[in-house]
Design a protein around this motif. Structure first.
Motif, PDB file in Angstrom:
ATOM      1  N   ILE A 151       0.824  -1.214   0.000  1.00 30.24           N
ATOM      2  CA  ILE A 151       0.000   0.000   0.000  1.00 30.24           C
ATOM      3  C   ILE A 151       0.859   1.265   0.000  1.00 30.24           C
ATOM      4  O   ILE A 151       0.663   2.130  -0.842  1.00 30.24           O
ATOM      5  CB  ILE A 151      -1.000  -0.048   1.170  1.00 30.24           C
ATOM      6  CG1 ILE A 151      -1.941  -1.222   0.964  1.00 30.24           C
ATOM      7  CG2 ILE A 151      -1.781   1.229   1.275  1.00 30.24           C
ATOM      8  CD1 ILE A 151      -2.645  -1.652   2.191  1.00 30.24           C
ATOM      9  N   LEU A 158       1.828   7.291  -6.509  1.00 28.41           N
ATOM     10  CA  LEU A 158       0.773   8.230  -6.933  1.00 28.41           C
ATOM     11  C   LEU A 158       1.341   9.593  -7.314  1.00 28.41           C
ATOM     12  O   LEU A 158       0.802  10.262  -8.189  1.00 28.41           O
ATOM     13  CB  LEU A 158      -0.223   8.444  -5.803  1.00 28.41           C
ATOM     14  CG  LEU A 158      -1.478   7.592  -5.770  1.00 28.41           C
ATOM     15  CD1 LEU A 158      -2.244   7.916  -4.526  1.00 28.41           C
ATOM     16  CD2 LEU A 158      -2.327   7.848  -6.984  1.00 28.41           C
ATOM     17  N   LEU A 315      -1.940  13.921  -0.055  1.00 31.75           N
ATOM     18  CA  LEU A 315      -2.985  14.952  -0.029  1.00 31.75           C
ATOM     19  C   LEU A 315      -2.373  16.348  -0.036  1.00 31.75           C
ATOM     20  O   LEU A 315      -2.865  17.251  -0.723  1.00 31.75           O
ATOM     21  CB  LEU A 315      -3.877  14.773   1.201  1.00 31.75           C
ATOM     22  CG  LEU A 315      -4.791  13.556   1.137  1.00 31.75           C
ATOM     23  CD1 LEU A 315      -5.650  13.475   2.373  1.00 31.75           C
ATOM     24  CD2 LEU A 315      -5.672  13.599  -0.095  1.00 31.75           C
TER      25      LEU A 315
ATOM     26  N   PHE B  69      -7.497  -1.058   2.222  1.00 29.97           N
ATOM     27  CA  PHE B  69      -6.613   0.003   1.746  1.00 29.97           C
ATOM     28  C   PHE B  69      -6.172  -0.201   0.306  1.00 29.97           C
ATOM     29  O   PHE B  69      -5.929   0.753  -0.413  1.00 29.97           O
ATOM     30  CB  PHE B  69      -5.397   0.127   2.673  1.00 29.97           C
ATOM     31  CG  PHE B  69      -5.675   1.002   3.832  1.00 29.97           C
ATOM     32  CD1 PHE B  69      -5.434   2.359   3.745  1.00 29.97           C
ATOM     33  CD2 PHE B  69      -6.238   0.506   4.987  1.00 29.97           C
ATOM     34  CE1 PHE B  69      -5.717   3.189   4.796  1.00 29.97           C
ATOM     35  CE2 PHE B  69      -6.526   1.320   6.037  1.00 29.97           C
ATOM     36  CZ  PHE B  69      -6.271   2.672   5.940  1.00 29.97           C
ATOM     37  N   ASP B  70      -6.084  -1.468  -0.099  1.00 28.66           N
ATOM     38  CA  ASP B  70      -5.693  -1.712  -1.479  1.00 28.66           C
ATOM     39  C   ASP B  70      -6.762  -1.196  -2.430  1.00 28.66           C
ATOM     40  O   ASP B  70      -6.471  -0.573  -3.453  1.00 28.66           O
ATOM     41  CB  ASP B  70      -5.475  -3.205  -1.685  1.00 28.66           C
ATOM     42  CG  ASP B  70      -4.255  -3.476  -2.524  1.00 28.66           C
ATOM     43  OD1 ASP B  70      -3.397  -2.580  -2.589  1.00 28.66           O
ATOM     44  OD2 ASP B  70      -4.167  -4.560  -3.106  1.00 28.66           O
ATOM     45  N   GLU B  72      -8.852   1.178  -1.758  1.00 28.55           N
ATOM     46  CA  GLU B  72      -8.773   2.635  -1.690  1.00 28.55           C
ATOM     47  C   GLU B  72      -7.710   3.150  -2.649  1.00 28.55           C
ATOM     48  O   GLU B  72      -7.922   4.107  -3.394  1.00 28.55           O
ATOM     49  CB  GLU B  72      -8.425   3.053  -0.265  1.00 28.55           C
ATOM     50  CG  GLU B  72      -8.313   4.552  -0.131  1.00 28.55           C
ATOM     51  CD  GLU B  72      -7.318   4.947   0.912  1.00 28.55           C
ATOM     52  OE1 GLU B  72      -6.822   4.076   1.631  1.00 28.55           O
ATOM     53  OE2 GLU B  72      -7.041   6.138   1.006  1.00 28.55           O
ATOM     54  N   THR B  73      -6.556   2.470  -2.640  1.00 27.32           N
ATOM     55  CA  THR B  73      -5.461   2.905  -3.504  1.00 27.32           C
ATOM     56  C   THR B  73      -5.854   2.821  -4.973  1.00 27.32           C
ATOM     57  O   THR B  73      -5.527   3.696  -5.763  1.00 27.32           O
ATOM     58  CB  THR B  73      -4.229   2.030  -3.226  1.00 27.32           C
ATOM     59  OG1 THR B  73      -4.093   1.892  -1.836  1.00 27.32           O
ATOM     60  CG2 THR B  73      -3.002   2.641  -3.795  1.00 27.32           C
ATOM     61  N   LEU B  76      -7.755   5.692  -5.837  1.00 26.62           N
ATOM     62  CA  LEU B  76      -6.969   6.925  -5.909  1.00 26.62           C
ATOM     63  C   LEU B  76      -6.327   7.111  -7.280  1.00 26.62           C
ATOM     64  O   LEU B  76      -6.054   8.234  -7.683  1.00 26.62           O
ATOM     65  CB  LEU B  76      -5.875   6.903  -4.839  1.00 26.62           C
ATOM     66  CG  LEU B  76      -6.284   7.326  -3.441  1.00 26.62           C
ATOM     67  CD1 LEU B  76      -5.188   7.021  -2.445  1.00 26.62           C
ATOM     68  CD2 LEU B  76      -6.577   8.811  -3.398  1.00 26.62           C
ATOM     69  N   TRP B  79      -8.351   9.053  -9.863  1.00 32.39           N
ATOM     70  CA  TRP B  79      -8.423  10.421  -9.319  1.00 32.39           C
ATOM     71  C   TRP B  79      -7.121  11.161  -9.603  1.00 32.39           C
ATOM     72  O   TRP B  79      -7.122  12.316 -10.054  1.00 32.39           O
ATOM     73  CB  TRP B  79      -8.685  10.327  -7.819  1.00 32.39           C
ATOM     74  CG  TRP B  79      -8.499  11.608  -7.092  1.00 32.39           C
ATOM     75  CD1 TRP B  79      -9.358  12.656  -7.070  1.00 32.39           C
ATOM     76  CD2 TRP B  79      -7.371  11.981  -6.307  1.00 32.39           C
ATOM     77  NE1 TRP B  79      -8.841  13.656  -6.303  1.00 32.39           N
ATOM     78  CE2 TRP B  79      -7.619  13.270  -5.830  1.00 32.39           C
ATOM     79  CE3 TRP B  79      -6.183  11.343  -5.951  1.00 32.39           C
ATOM     80  CZ2 TRP B  79      -6.722  13.941  -5.011  1.00 32.39           C
ATOM     81  CZ3 TRP B  79      -5.291  12.007  -5.142  1.00 32.39           C
ATOM     82  CH2 TRP B  79      -5.563  13.289  -4.688  1.00 32.39           C
ATOM     83  N   LEU B  93     -10.803  17.658  -5.178  1.00 30.80           N
ATOM     84  CA  LEU B  93      -9.856  17.540  -4.074  1.00 30.80           C
ATOM     85  C   LEU B  93     -10.586  17.295  -2.756  1.00 30.80           C
ATOM     86  O   LEU B  93     -10.229  16.401  -1.991  1.00 30.80           O
ATOM     87  CB  LEU B  93      -9.036  18.831  -4.001  1.00 30.80           C
ATOM     88  CG  LEU B  93      -7.838  18.779  -3.089  1.00 30.80           C
ATOM     89  CD1 LEU B  93      -6.845  17.769  -3.603  1.00 30.80           C
ATOM     90  CD2 LEU B  93      -7.198  20.136  -3.013  1.00 30.80           C
ATOM     91  N   MET B  96     -11.871  13.759  -2.333  1.00 21.31           N
ATOM     92  CA  MET B  96     -10.858  12.753  -2.004  1.00 21.31           C
ATOM     93  C   MET B  96     -10.342  12.939  -0.590  1.00 21.31           C
ATOM     94  O   MET B  96     -10.070  11.970   0.102  1.00 21.31           O
ATOM     95  CB  MET B  96      -9.732  12.816  -3.036  1.00 21.31           C
ATOM     96  CG  MET B  96      -8.814  11.632  -3.005  1.00 21.31           C
ATOM     97  SD  MET B  96      -9.610  10.024  -2.854  1.00 21.31           S
ATOM     98  CE  MET B  96     -10.233   9.745  -4.490  1.00 21.31           C
ATOM     99  N   VAL B  97     -10.244  14.217  -0.139  1.00 22.41           N
ATOM    100  CA  VAL B  97      -9.811  14.445   1.246  1.00 22.41           C
ATOM    101  C   VAL B  97     -10.796  13.784   2.202  1.00 22.41           C
ATOM    102  O   VAL B  97     -10.388  13.088   3.142  1.00 22.41           O
ATOM    103  CB  VAL B  97      -9.681  15.958   1.525  1.00 22.41           C
ATOM    104  CG1 VAL B  97      -9.523  16.204   3.010  1.00 22.41           C
ATOM    105  CG2 VAL B  97      -8.492  16.533   0.783  1.00 22.41           C
ATOM    106  N   VAL B 100     -10.289   9.943   2.081  1.00 21.04           N
ATOM    107  CA  VAL B 100      -9.054   9.501   2.734  1.00 21.04           C
ATOM    108  C   VAL B 100      -9.151   9.704   4.240  1.00 21.04           C
ATOM    109  O   VAL B 100      -8.702   8.852   5.015  1.00 21.04           O
ATOM    110  CB  VAL B 100      -7.852  10.256   2.135  1.00 21.04           C
ATOM    111  CG1 VAL B 100      -6.617  10.032   2.970  1.00 21.04           C
ATOM    112  CG2 VAL B 100      -7.602   9.787   0.717  1.00 21.04           C
ATOM    113  N   LEU B 104      -8.528   6.964   7.008  1.00 21.66           N
ATOM    114  CA  LEU B 104      -7.485   7.143   8.018  1.00 21.66           C
ATOM    115  C   LEU B 104      -8.091   7.030   9.412  1.00 21.66           C
ATOM    116  O   LEU B 104      -7.483   6.470  10.321  1.00 21.66           O
ATOM    117  CB  LEU B 104      -6.819   8.512   7.852  1.00 21.66           C
ATOM    118  CG  LEU B 104      -5.586   8.568   6.964  1.00 21.66           C
ATOM    119  CD1 LEU B 104      -5.048   9.974   6.927  1.00 21.66           C
ATOM    120  CD2 LEU B 104      -4.514   7.614   7.447  1.00 21.66           C
ATOM    121  N   LEU B 107      -8.250   3.529  10.178  1.00 20.52           N
ATOM    122  CA  LEU B 107      -6.921   2.993  10.521  1.00 20.52           C
ATOM    123  C   LEU B 107      -6.564   3.346  11.954  1.00 20.52           C
ATOM    124  O   LEU B 107      -6.108   2.496  12.719  1.00 20.52           O
ATOM    125  CB  LEU B 107      -5.868   3.543   9.552  1.00 20.52           C
ATOM    126  CG  LEU B 107      -4.447   3.056   9.798  1.00 20.52           C
ATOM    127  CD1 LEU B 107      -4.318   1.594   9.475  1.00 20.52           C
ATOM    128  CD2 LEU B 107      -3.451   3.852   8.982  1.00 20.52           C
TER     129      LEU B 107
END
Lengths: 334, 119
Positions: A151, A158, A315, B69-70, B72-73, B76, B79, B93, B96-97, B100, B104, B107
């Motif tokens: 990940i 990215l 970000l 998370f994979d 999610e990636t 991304l 995007w 933006l 996506m904020v 994420v 997070l 997590l």
């Protein structure tokens, strides 16, 4: 039909590149690690021990292939092939020059990483099929490493994708040829990508799958002769593809700053290979100078540090880029 | 089509080359099996028990988080490709904020709950 012949030719070139690199990386590893440890490495055969490769390969070929009684026979025989084939296929996506790229799909970056992440499945198959305790623990750790570091690796990749607006490796190279190398604007991504690449290819500070001090030889304990040879060839190939990916994403690939990409011609592959070996040299210096992580520290580093850091940095970079776009300094492509 | 054919050629030729190498080794190498060579290696002593037992891998929760998370990636990436495209404003933006930050948050919840502790 002609298409298939051409494709097979590409694949043949890929195999030759992989073998030559494998042989050279073995020699370089011995020399660099030797000098890092104040030894000399191979010196006897040929100039500076360079001919040492030939008896090594012959020895691998003519060693007895020991097959223990207790293994899971089919999986044991299949595992080296499962490890070898995807690490060869990853070579297809590296752009060596303007036209010198075998497969160039739009999502080339993702596909290359996808093929590279099939390798831990083969490693796990090897460890499981060996029916050996060390091999099994090594295999489990290898999967644990793969799930912890893939990940941050993808998230670090990215940044070049955002900057160039494309996930095609050739486009990323062209975007850098027209501007600056992406290692300058996204140094944190480059550093994290470098670390994760080191983990994905099972190299020493993070070589959980084959920690010699604790696990004999990890997943490859029960393998010998050419089966072992293929496992190791794949490891060195992974080393090269990851380094080439770093060179492509962050160091401008086959282009040089200030030189028109159209005039690079045959120097393209030379420049890429030189940059790749520079990255491999950095890998080896890290290998020679740092001691191994403990397995719990290893997982914690991935999840508790690298993932939050890369997400936050990505970000932040996106916000900066958006501001630059509003001012008109970046982006705006259709 | 071109890329798919090339990737297929790499897969086929790679497997063929691996089989070729293994059969070369089979042709060139001696085979003298003895009792000792057939025993699973365990630092020189006879192995005690089989490794195929029930055991704790130590990272089961990581594996579940990994899937989250994979994915999610993977979200991304499109995007990131369209971030600098013409006509995209601040909305892309902010979206996506939010995405994420929610992940997070998850997590950090797993972290505080102790799921990220290696057993």
């Amino acid at each position: 039909m002609a298409m298939w012949l051409k494709a097979l030719l590409f694949a043949l070139v890929g195999i030759v590149v992989m073998l030559v690199n494998g042989a050279f990386i073995i020699y370089m590893l011995r020399k660099v690690l030797g000098h890092a440890h104040l030894r000399l490495g191979p010196t006897e055969l040929g100039p500076a021990g360079l001919a040492q490769l030939i008896p090594d390969i012959l020895k691998l070929l003519t060693k007895e292939d020991r097959h223990p009684n207790q293994t899971d026979k089919w999986l044991y025989c299949l595992a080296p092939i499962i490890v070898f084939v995807p690490s060869l296929t990853a070579f297809a996506f590296i752009p060596y020059g303007e036209k010198l790229v075998a497969a160039n799909p739009n999502l080339g970056l993702l596909m290359m990483i996808a093929f590279l992440s099939v390798v831990p499945i083969g490693i796990f198959a090897a460890g499981w099929a060996s029916r050996n305790k060390y091999a099994l623990i090594g295999a489990m750790r290898s999967v644990g490493g793969a799930i912890s570091y893939e990940i941050p690796l993808l998230l670090a990749a990215l940044a070049p994708v955002m900057l160039s607006g494309s996930a095609n490796l050739s486009d990323i190279v062209h975007a850098q040829a027209g501007g600056i190398w992406y290692i300058l604007p996204c140094l944190p991504s480059a550093v994290i990508f470098f670390l994760c690449a080191q983990m994905e290819t099972n190299q020493t500070p993070f070589d959980m799958a084959e920690a010699e001090g604790e696990l004999v030889a990890g997943f490859s304990t029960e393998y010998s002769a050419m089966r072992f040879g293929f496992m190791y060839l794949s490891e060195f190939a992974g080393n090269f593809t990851m380094a080439a990916l770093i060179a492509t994403l962050f160091l401008g690939g086959w282009t040089l700053p200030g030189v028109d990409p159209a005039t690079m011609g045959v120097f393209g592959p030379v420049v890429l290979v030189l940059k790749t070996y520079l990255v491999i040299f950095c890998f080896m210096m890290v290998r020679g100078n740092f001691s191994r992580y403990r397995v719990d520290q290893y997982a914690a580093l991935g999840w508790k540090k690298l993932i939050p850091i890369t997400l936050g940095w990505t970000l932040l970079l996106a916000v900066i880029l958006k501001v630059l776009q509003m001012v008109g300094l970046w982006g705006g492509w259709s | 089509m071109r890329d798919q054919i090339i990737i297929a050629a790499f897969l086929i030729l790679g497997a063929a080359f691996a089989l070729f190498g293994l059969s070369m080794s089979w042709l060139l190498s001696p085979t003298r099996p003895t009792h000792g060579k057939g025993i699973t290696y365990e630092s020189g002593v006879d192995p005690i028990g089989l490794p195929w037992i029930r055991f704790r891998p130590g990272y089961f929760i990581y594996a579940i988080l990994y899937v989250v998370f994979d994915i999610e990636t993977v979200f991304l990436y499109p995007w990131a490709v369209s971030l600098g495209a013409q006509g995209t404003g601040w909305f892309i933006l902010i979206e996506m904020v939010l995405f994420v930050v929610i992940l997070l948050g998850g997590l950090f919840y797993a972290w505080k709950e102790g799921s990220l502790k290696w057993h």
